[in-house]
Enzyme design. Structure first.
Site, PDB file in Angstrom:
ATOM      1  N   CYS A  51      44.230  96.143  52.160  1.00 50.76           N
ATOM      2  CA  CYS A  51      44.450  97.946  52.861  1.00 50.76           C
ATOM      3  C   CYS A  51      43.265  97.765  54.296  1.00 50.76           C
ATOM      4  CB  CYS A  51      44.954  98.248  52.536  1.00 50.76           C
ATOM      5  SG  CYS A  51      43.322  98.835  51.623  1.00 50.76           S
ATOM      6  N   LYS A 111      51.722 104.099  36.985  1.00 50.50           N
ATOM      7  CA  LYS A 111      52.838 103.254  37.943  1.00 50.50           C
ATOM      8  C   LYS A 111      52.415 102.315  38.394  1.00 50.50           C
ATOM      9  CE  LYS A 111      55.990 101.454  39.954  1.00 50.50           C
ATOM     10  NZ  LYS A 111      55.705 100.080  40.153  1.00 50.50           N
ATOM     11  N   GLU A 171      54.553  95.926  39.505  1.00 51.58           N
ATOM     12  CA  GLU A 171      55.390  95.575  38.785  1.00 51.58           C
ATOM     13  C   GLU A 171      55.347  93.555  39.161  1.00 51.58           C
ATOM     14  OE1 GLU A 171      56.319  96.845  41.300  1.00 51.58           O
ATOM     15  OE2 GLU A 171      58.144  95.754  41.903  1.00 51.58           O
ATOM     16  N   ARG A 172      54.325  93.542  39.994  1.00 51.69           N
ATOM     17  CA  ARG A 172      54.061  92.231  40.109  1.00 51.69           C
ATOM     18  C   ARG A 172      52.227  91.301  39.377  1.00 51.69           C
ATOM     19  NH1 ARG A 172      57.585  91.719  42.237  1.00 51.69           N
ATOM     20  NH2 ARG A 172      58.526  92.277  44.424  1.00 51.69           N
ATOM     21  N   PHE A 223      50.077  96.314  45.071  1.00 51.95           N
ATOM     22  CA  PHE A 223      49.699  94.696  44.123  1.00 51.95           C
ATOM     23  C   PHE A 223      48.331  94.100  44.357  1.00 51.95           C
ATOM     24  CE2 PHE A 223      50.877  92.769  47.800  1.00 51.95           C
ATOM     25  CZ  PHE A 223      50.475  91.582  48.108  1.00 51.95           C
ATOM     26  N   GLU A 234      53.123  94.092  60.264  1.00 49.35           N
ATOM     27  CA  GLU A 234      51.915  93.727  59.097  1.00 49.35           C
ATOM     28  C   GLU A 234      52.062  92.749  58.620  1.00 49.35           C
ATOM     29  OE1 GLU A 234      51.364  96.130  55.463  1.00 49.35           O
ATOM     30  OE2 GLU A 234      49.821  95.817  55.598  1.00 49.35           O
TER      31      GLU A 234
HETATM   32  P1  NAD Z   1      55.460  97.893  48.123  1.00 50.27           P
HETATM   33  O1  NAD Z   1      55.159  98.782  48.617  1.00 50.27           O
HETATM   34  O2  NAD Z   1      56.269  97.164  48.086  1.00 50.27           O
HETATM   35  O3  NAD Z   1      55.137  98.780  46.573  1.00 50.27           O
HETATM   36  C1  NAD Z   1      53.687  98.958  46.199  1.00 50.27           C
HETATM   37  C2  NAD Z   1      54.626 100.216  44.990  1.00 50.27           C
HETATM   38  O4  NAD Z   1      55.470 100.873  45.434  1.00 50.27           O
HETATM   39  C3  NAD Z   1      55.237  99.546  43.924  1.00 50.27           C
HETATM   40  O5  NAD Z   1      53.856 100.446  42.826  1.00 50.27           O
HETATM   41  C4  NAD Z   1      56.401  99.641  44.144  1.00 50.27           C
HETATM   42  O6  NAD Z   1      56.571  99.341  42.764  1.00 50.27           O
HETATM   43  C5  NAD Z   1      57.026 100.324  44.305  1.00 50.27           C
HETATM   44  N1  NAD Z   1      58.203 100.397  45.174  1.00 50.27           N
HETATM   45  C6  NAD Z   1      58.764  98.827  45.943  1.00 50.27           C
HETATM   46  N2  NAD Z   1      59.912  99.623  46.348  1.00 50.27           N
HETATM   47  C7  NAD Z   1      60.632 100.321  46.101  1.00 50.27           C
HETATM   48  C8  NAD Z   1      61.140 101.157  45.813  1.00 50.27           C
HETATM   49  N3  NAD Z   1      62.048 100.845  47.294  1.00 50.27           N
HETATM   50  N4  NAD Z   1      61.309 102.288  45.458  1.00 50.27           N
HETATM   51  C9  NAD Z   1      60.222 102.891  45.329  1.00 50.27           C
HETATM   52  N5  NAD Z   1      59.118 102.480  45.175  1.00 50.27           N
HETATM   53  C10 NAD Z   1      58.928 101.371  44.868  1.00 50.27           C
HETATM   54  O7  NAD Z   1      53.243  97.206  48.200  1.00 50.27           O
HETATM   55  P2  NAD Z   1      53.206  96.089  47.831  1.00 50.27           P
HETATM   56  O8  NAD Z   1      53.322  95.109  48.605  1.00 50.27           O
HETATM   57  O9  NAD Z   1      52.503  96.563  46.574  1.00 50.27           O
HETATM   58  O10 NAD Z   1      51.182  96.084  48.432  1.00 50.27           O
HETATM   59  C11 NAD Z   1      50.866  95.820  49.755  1.00 50.27           C
HETATM   60  C12 NAD Z   1      51.202  97.109  51.080  1.00 50.27           C
HETATM   61  O11 NAD Z   1      50.034  98.337  49.987  1.00 50.27           O
HETATM   62  C13 NAD Z   1      51.020  96.390  52.499  1.00 50.27           C
HETATM   63  O12 NAD Z   1      51.614  97.234  53.356  1.00 50.27           O
HETATM   64  C14 NAD Z   1      49.355  97.105  52.129  1.00 50.27           C
HETATM   65  O13 NAD Z   1      48.591  97.767  53.684  1.00 50.27           O
HETATM   66  C15 NAD Z   1      49.606  98.462  51.471  1.00 50.27           C
HETATM   67  N6  NAD Z   1      48.489  98.867  51.439  1.00 50.27           N
HETATM   68  C16 NAD Z   1      47.660  99.931  51.986  1.00 50.27           C
HETATM   69  C17 NAD Z   1      46.005 100.416  51.034  1.00 50.27           C
HETATM   70  C18 NAD Z   1      46.060 101.425  51.901  1.00 50.27           C
HETATM   71  O14 NAD Z   1      45.367 101.832  51.686  1.00 50.27           O
HETATM   72  N7  NAD Z   1      46.609 102.922  53.761  1.00 50.27           N
HETATM   73  C19 NAD Z   1      45.915 100.030  49.983  1.00 50.27           C
HETATM   74  C20 NAD Z   1      46.227  98.882  49.779  1.00 50.27           C
HETATM   75  C21 NAD Z   1      47.425  98.301  49.971  1.00 50.27           C
END
Ligand code: NAD
Length: 502
Positions: A286, A178, A181-182, A154, A387
């Protein structure tokens, strides 16, 4: 859920808005007001199948389109992004909450990847050797993979998808995104702008949804590669599940980025840099600085400066003027972050600035957490280990640069780390010894430019290749090496034995 009054988002399949078959929908909220503003479909396996099939059908023509023509579509796309940047930033701010300036900045970083991808004719050049044997030539070609999927978080609804699809499609692949969804709306605008730029139908598609849609992508036999950015537990799951289904996977996870401040650092400069890196985008980056490591006797004066500046941060809706920090993404995120602050207090850290109950005039239902600062944090505390992904900076004290680097290297996350110093010697030691994917020297958020590659180590990236830059081109292509001869009539053909060149 009442679906009658609010807008329902479509999917984007085959170059047009597409009505899903799913009956499951989620709410998209404006985090500054707490209001539900639209509904997002949670695609089912049939919806995902429609998107992947559209992408697979578009692949033969797109992959055989000359790379120069593919690049020209991206050039137009880049210009359209620039022309619509204000509107795009407004969509990001409405659904994510970050300030308009920050949203526009993230668009620029995404556009830089598009600019990099327009150099694809050059980037795809392979190696060539003539006469590897008598009248035998050999060369390698970088070939596209087929349908690639991107699953994104998100916190950067524009930039992170643009780390992926511009390079994937420049290389001749087709793509299914994909998004989170937020904040899903921006991805549909990207589809429209790509269409306007002349991208053929089906080359870029969007399916919205949650785990059901992700699992359908991971298991789909026509998906060849998966790029993921999100939290570490999901990144690990994507890596393992994608690999089990025979896919190429790069999965970027969470982070706990440290900024080490040496006693010789320019403290006013370091304070301003750390404040921006810690609280910008409400800490939901991130590469946000989350842990400050104060070395030697610098801690007291550094904490005093950080506290004074943190208290002056203007917090409010991201579309209001002179706001430095917006809300966090959801009510659940706000409660999780304030719960972690409670935990820091109960585990004995000193709460210097408390942002748990900020008053934001006219936005009582918004998801706000004010800037929060902890001192005297130790590595065994929950606020150090987890985190937080919110506007919470923690200060840990260390006796030496060595101790600071050891602490960073023992942390399970390893995205970025920064050092503030005036010593070239200390800077060099740090850049050599710190075990993270991206290191900054007097640069708090060392995000590589589009023509370098982005990625962390340990729990911050699962897979072999980073995103964008030349690693991106390598991820989205596979090598084919050709060995050729054109014999005159009568020359000897290879016989039964292993051929030997020469
Ligand atoms: P998230 O892991 O909750 O979601 C990421 C994606 O995965 C979304 O599209 C979501 O719909 C999907 N998803 C969520 N739960 C799932 C499941 N159980 N099974 C399959 N797919 C699922 O992350 P978020 O809250 O959207 O984003 C924040 C996180 O992303 C933080 O941990 C941040 O550090 C990380 N991030 C990392 C980087 C990097 O470059 N390393 C960059 C941006 C964000």
């Amino acid at each position: 859920m009442d679906l009658t009054t609010l807008e329902r988002l479509p999917l984007w399949i085959g170059g047009r808005a597409h009505s899903p078959t799913t009956t499951r929908y989620g709410e998209v909220t404006n985090p500054a007001t707490g209001e539900v503003i639209r509904h997002v479909p949670y695609a089912n396996a049939a919806d995902v199948d429609a998107a992947v099939n559209a992408a697979a059908d578009a692949f033969p023509a797109w992959s055989s389109t000359p790379s120069l023509r593919r690049a020209r579509v991206l050039m137009k796309f880049r210009d359209l992004l620039d022309r619509h940047r204000k509107d795009l930033a407004r969509i990001v701010t409405q659904e994510h909450g970050k300030t308009l300036v920050d949203a526009e900045g993230s668009l620029t970083r995404g556009m830089e990847v598009v600019e990099f991808a327009t150099g694809i004719p050059h980037l795809l050049k392979g190696e060539h050797s003539d006469s590897v044997g008598t009248e035998v030539d050999s060369w390698s070609m970088r070939m596209p993979l087929g349908v690639c999927a991107g699953i994104t978080p998100f916190n950067f609804p524009a930039m992170v998808p643009m780390w992926m699809f511009p390079i994937a499609i420049a290389c001749g692949n087709t793509f299914v995104l994909k998004p989170s969804e937020r904040d899903p709306t921006l991805s549909l605008r990207l589809g429209e702008l790509l269409q306007e730029a002349g991208l053929p139908d089906g080359v870029f598609n969007v399916v919205h949804g949650d785990k059901e849609a992700v699992d359908a992508l991971l298991a789909h036999p026509r998906v060849r590669a998966v790029s993921f950015v999100g939290s570490t537990p999901i990144a690990r799951y994507i890596y393992e599940t994608g690999a089990k289904h025979g896919k190429r996977v790069q999965a970027l996870g969470g982070a706990k980025n440290h900024a080490v401040v040496m006693p010789d650092a320019d403290l006013d400069f370091a304070t301003e840099a750390i404040i921006g890196a810690g609280y910008g985008s409400a800490g939901e980056r991130c590469m946000a600085i989350s842990a400050v490591v104060a070395v030697g006797d610098v801690a007291d004066s550094l904490v005093e400066r950080l506290a004074a500046r943190a208290k002056r941060i203007t917090t409010g809706p991201g579309d209001a003027p002179d706001i430095e920090m917006g809300p966090v993404i959801t009510c659940a995120a706000r409660d999780r972050i304030t719960g972690l602050i409670d935990r820091g207090v109960s585990e004995g850290a000193s709460l210097v600035v408390d942002g748990r109950r900020p008053t934001i005039a006219g936005h009582a239902s918004g998801f706000f957490v004010g800037p929060t600062l902890f001192d005297h944090v130790t590595p065994d505390m929950t606020i150090y280990r987890e985190e937080i992904f919110g506007p919470v900076l923690i200060v840990v004290r260390a006796e030496s640069l060595n101790d600071a680097v050891t602490m960073i290297n023992e942390n399970p996350y390893a995205n970025g780390a920064a050092l503030f110093t005036r010593s070239g010697h200390a800077a060099r030691r740090f850049q050599q010894d710190v075990e993270v994917g991206m290191a900054g020297i007097n640069v708090p958020i060392p995000v590589p430019m589009a023509f370098y590659s982005f990625g962390g180590w340990r729990n911050s990236l699962f897979g072999d290749l980073n995103v964008h830059g030349t690693d991106g081109v390598r991820f989205y292509t596979r090598l084919k090496t050709v060995t050729a001869r054109w014999p005159d009539d009568g020359s000897a053909a290879p016989g039964f034995h292993m051929p030997v060149m020469g």
